[in-house]
Design an enzyme around this catalytic site. Structure first.
Site, PDB file in Angstrom:
ATOM      1  CB  SER A 280      -0.936  -0.002   1.209  1.00 30.95           C
ATOM      2  OG  SER A 280      -0.208   0.148   2.391  1.00 30.95           O
TER       3      SER A 280
ATOM      4  CE  LYS B 276      -3.398   1.798   3.783  1.00 29.70           C
ATOM      5  NZ  LYS B 276      -2.766   0.713   4.588  1.00 29.70           N
TER       6      LYS B 276
END
Lengths: 220, 220
Positions: free
Chosen positions: B138, B176
DNA sequence: TCAAATTATACACATTTGTTCACTTTTTGT
DNA sequence: ACAAAAAGTGAACAAATGTGTATAATTTGA
């Protein structure tokens, strides 16, 4: 109250002697040992004491009054003095040899001005290894960014497809994916916007090592 | 010539005191300091000297006669004695707390089963830090790949745009880019193929730390 | 060159410290 | 319980070592 420049040098020389003595003996020299054992040309205990007092006031030594040899080196590098560059069981010192645009980092006589202790239970550190800082974004597809430090295992051969540190025409060092195509060598940047580099026999080419790891100390 | 078992213990206790003293002060204790400062219940300088002499004959101490504090610990682990805490001059132990898909790695009582010694002259290791292995791709645009180990500085707040380790609904931990948008929180993966994660007030959200570094032990 | 500041010296002295010795206490093995 | 061995004590002593003072030599800046 300030003292002369020449004396500052001598103070430093005395300090160096004391650190050397401490490293060798495990305890500090006395004023009389400073006179007889150092090469600082001091003939009086009072002089030796003056230098000690100065080092204390400079914060380089800690001292308890009226105690024999009761001096402590407050310099941060005491440990360095005691345990010189020791690889303990968990870490190994790996020399840092500059960056990939810095010319010949492995030229004979190159003095490593720096090294890092790496955890050898994480990185594979068999054989000779060195560190190199990446300049540019030619390996961005591989997750190797500008400024990253790559761990390189020293070797002068490589398999096709490996990421190598190579030197072309004895000049700059570069980090690319390596393919030996028989009549020529292809160095492939991992960056969609960059062209492959083709090394023909007209050029000298030398593999310095293969990238085996990476460190990054800032995430932006 | 042999001495009794009980005394051997006491000899060892004196030795331990001396090493501790040396570690703290940078020089060895005198016989009188052993009497007054150790908890070994010794009342006579002669007794203290006896223990020192025994340690010397056992090879644990080196000694020059008639010199004050002129003792040296000959044990190999002098270095360990000097720089305690496994952290030597160049490295700091950082706990490894699993991976970003492993649930709550920082739950109370979690015992780190592993740690790595990182070079503190490369990574910024102020404050509390831990290591986390990245699962998934990610963050591939940031050069953070599957399997990489990220260095995380423990903190429960972050600025917009920072890469954070966060825990959603008390479950999985994720890495993230963080944006606090007032009425909601946005977690942005650095991967063109992945969608932003929107955290509304119906969910619990907790920042565990901010990514500050990265290690990779294989380059493919 | 000159005076002040700094540095160096020799020496006496006080303290710290290691060492020795005669003696006492504790521990050990039988 | 007993004697021998080991360990511990206190005090005195000597050596090592830090400190202070008076003085001399050197360096510095004008």
């Amino acid at each position: 109250m300030a003292h002369y420049a020449k004396s500052a040098q001598k103070t430093e020389a005395v300090f160096e002697f004391m650190k050397k003595f401490y490293k060798e003996n495990g305890y500090m020299p006395t004023v009389r040992e400073i006179i007889s054992l150092s090469n600082c040309d001091i003939k009086s205990t009072a002089s030796a004491k003056t230098y000690i007092d100065r080092l204390v006031s400079e914060g380089k030594l800690a001292k308890s009054d009226n105690k024999n040899r009761a001096l402590k080196i407050v310099d941060d590098n005491v440990k360095e003095i005691i345990s010189v560059n020791v690889d303990n069981e968990n870490t190994t010192e790996v020399p840092f040899l500059g960056n990939t645009a810095a010319g010949a980092p492995l030229a004979a006589g190159v003095v490593e001005d720096r090294s890092y202790s790496l955890p050898n239970d994480y990185f594979s550190l068999k054989g000779n290894n060195f560190l190199l800082q990446v300049k540019g974004s030619s390996m961005i597809n591989m997750g190797i960014l500008d400024g990253d430090i790559v761990l390189v295992k020293s070797q002068n051969t490589a398999n096709n497809g490996q990421i190598v540190v190579a030197q072309i025409d004895g000049e700059n060092v570069t980090l690319k994916r390596y393919y030996n195509c028989g009549s020529y060598i292809k160095l492939k940047p991992e960056n969609d916007e960059m062209e492959d580099i083709i090394i023909t026999h007209e050029h000298t080419f030398r593999i310095l090592g293969v990238a085996t790891g990476l460190m990054r100390n800032h995430i932006v």
